[in-house]
Enzyme design. Structure first.
Site, PDB file in Angstrom:
ATOM      1  N   GLY A  15       0.790  -1.088   0.010  1.00  0.00           N
ATOM      2  CA  GLY A  15       0.041   0.049   0.039  1.00  0.00           C
ATOM      3  C   GLY A  15       0.878   1.155  -0.049  1.00  0.00           C
ATOM      4  O   GLY A  15       0.239   2.267   0.403  1.00  0.00           O
ATOM      5  N   LEU A  96      -9.794  -7.697 -12.909  1.00  0.00           N
ATOM      6  CA  LEU A  96     -11.233  -7.366 -12.916  1.00  0.00           C
ATOM      7  C   LEU A  96     -12.071  -7.640 -14.256  1.00  0.00           C
ATOM      8  O   LEU A  96     -11.402  -7.567 -14.956  1.00  0.00           O
ATOM      9  CB  LEU A  96     -11.421  -5.856 -12.313  1.00  0.00           C
ATOM     10  CG  LEU A  96     -10.988  -5.616 -11.074  1.00  0.00           C
ATOM     11  CD1 LEU A  96     -10.974  -4.058 -10.775  1.00  0.00           C
ATOM     12  CD2 LEU A  96     -11.757  -6.213  -9.953  1.00  0.00           C
ATOM     13  N   HIS A 112       0.846   0.692 -13.253  1.00  0.00           N
ATOM     14  CA  HIS A 112       1.665  -0.658 -13.705  1.00  0.00           C
ATOM     15  C   HIS A 112       3.269  -0.092 -13.727  1.00  0.00           C
ATOM     16  O   HIS A 112       3.477   0.908 -14.317  1.00  0.00           O
ATOM     17  CB  HIS A 112       1.238  -0.861 -15.250  1.00  0.00           C
ATOM     18  CG  HIS A 112       2.031  -2.232 -15.690  1.00  0.00           C
ATOM     19  ND1 HIS A 112       1.731  -3.425 -15.128  1.00  0.00           N
ATOM     20  CD2 HIS A 112       2.930  -2.330 -16.658  1.00  0.00           C
ATOM     21  CE1 HIS A 112       2.525  -4.245 -15.821  1.00  0.00           C
ATOM     22  NE2 HIS A 112       3.259  -3.613 -16.530  1.00  0.00           N
ATOM     23  N   GLU A 177       6.000   6.222  -8.893  1.00  0.00           N
ATOM     24  CA  GLU A 177       4.799   5.940  -8.949  1.00  0.00           C
ATOM     25  C   GLU A 177       3.977   6.622  -8.260  1.00  0.00           C
ATOM     26  O   GLU A 177       2.805   7.181  -8.225  1.00  0.00           O
ATOM     27  CB  GLU A 177       4.362   4.225  -8.496  1.00  0.00           C
ATOM     28  CG  GLU A 177       5.081   3.350  -9.666  1.00  0.00           C
ATOM     29  CD  GLU A 177       4.655   1.947  -9.156  1.00  0.00           C
ATOM     30  OE1 GLU A 177       3.471   1.645  -8.392  1.00  0.00           O
ATOM     31  OE2 GLU A 177       5.486   0.966  -9.396  1.00  0.00           O
TER      32      GLU A 177
END
Ligand code: GRF
Length: 219
Positions: A15, A96, A112, A177
């Site tokens: 996380g 998903l 990604h 990121e």
């Protein structure tokens, strides 16, 4: 400027991307509100991060459901209960399917750790090192029905050095990121993302000029 975007964050692990989103919200640089964190892993460290910041979190374990569709229906139900508008996949390790894509059309973002469309899938930092590319990076994109294939919102580029291990590269990419994911969400919050086909246009954006070379031309 529009109000705060209600987001739901899907996690499976550490996380650190969730943390960067929390930090930007708390610093006032991201106009979003995390309504719910959903983890499919009960032991995900991401859940502790949510708790520390008094953010609602639930565990929805894929193994508790008969199939992917039932698992996904529970995720959709939870996201709707909490009034989520934009779904953020942040290290969520399940693919998903059509139901959630239909429930949140072009309102699901994924990050990604490679420069898509190069190296989709898993273990991509190792693949980039083994392939011998001189640059890699990360990509935030809208989810579609493929794997890591939806319209690209933002990318960050990092060099790959000869001495790099997959872990070295992963660390370098992860730092970026943490910058680009909050930025992508903020662009959404500002209403600046316009999707046409598989392209995402950034309203009022400035063109980037120049190039990077690895190795540098001066060597
Ligand atoms: C990140 O590298 C992300 O790109 C990938 O999984 C990792 C998750 O990291 N999908 P974290 O859980 O946000 O720390």
């Amino acid at each position: 400027m529009a109000g705060k975007v209600p987001i739901g964050v899907l996690v499976s692990g550490s996380g650190s991307n969730l943390q960067s989103i929390i930090d930007c919200i708390e610093a006032g640089s991201l106009d979003a509100e995390i309504r719910i964190v959903i983890s499919n892993e009960p032991d995900a460290y991401a859940l502790q991060r949510a708790a520390r910041h008094h953010i609602s979190a639930v565990v929805i374990r894929h193994v508790d459901y008969a199939g992917r569709q039932e698992f996904e229906e529970q995720i959709i139900k939870t996201l709707k209960e909490y009034g989520v508008e934009l779904v953020i996949m942040a290290g969520f390790m399940r693919i998903l399917g059509p139901a959630i894509l239909k429930a949140f059309p072009m309102r699901i973002m994924n990050i990604h750790p490679a420069l898509l469309p190069a190296f989709p899938g898993l273990h991509v930092q190792e693949k980039a090192v083994n392939y011998g590319v001189k640059f890699s990076g990360c990509t935030v994109h809208f989810a579609d029905d493929g794997v890591d294939s939806g319209p690209i919102i933002i990318q960050a580029v990092v060099p790959v050095n000869d001495s790099d291990s997959a872990e070295d590269l992963a660390g370098r990419i992860l730092k970026e990121e943490h910058k680009v994911y909050p930025k992508a969400i903020q662009l959404y919050a500002e209403g600046r993302l316009v999707i046409q086909g598989r392209k995402v246009f950034i309203m009022h954006g400035s063109p980037i000029v120049g190039a990077m070379h690895n190795p540098p031309l001066s060597e």
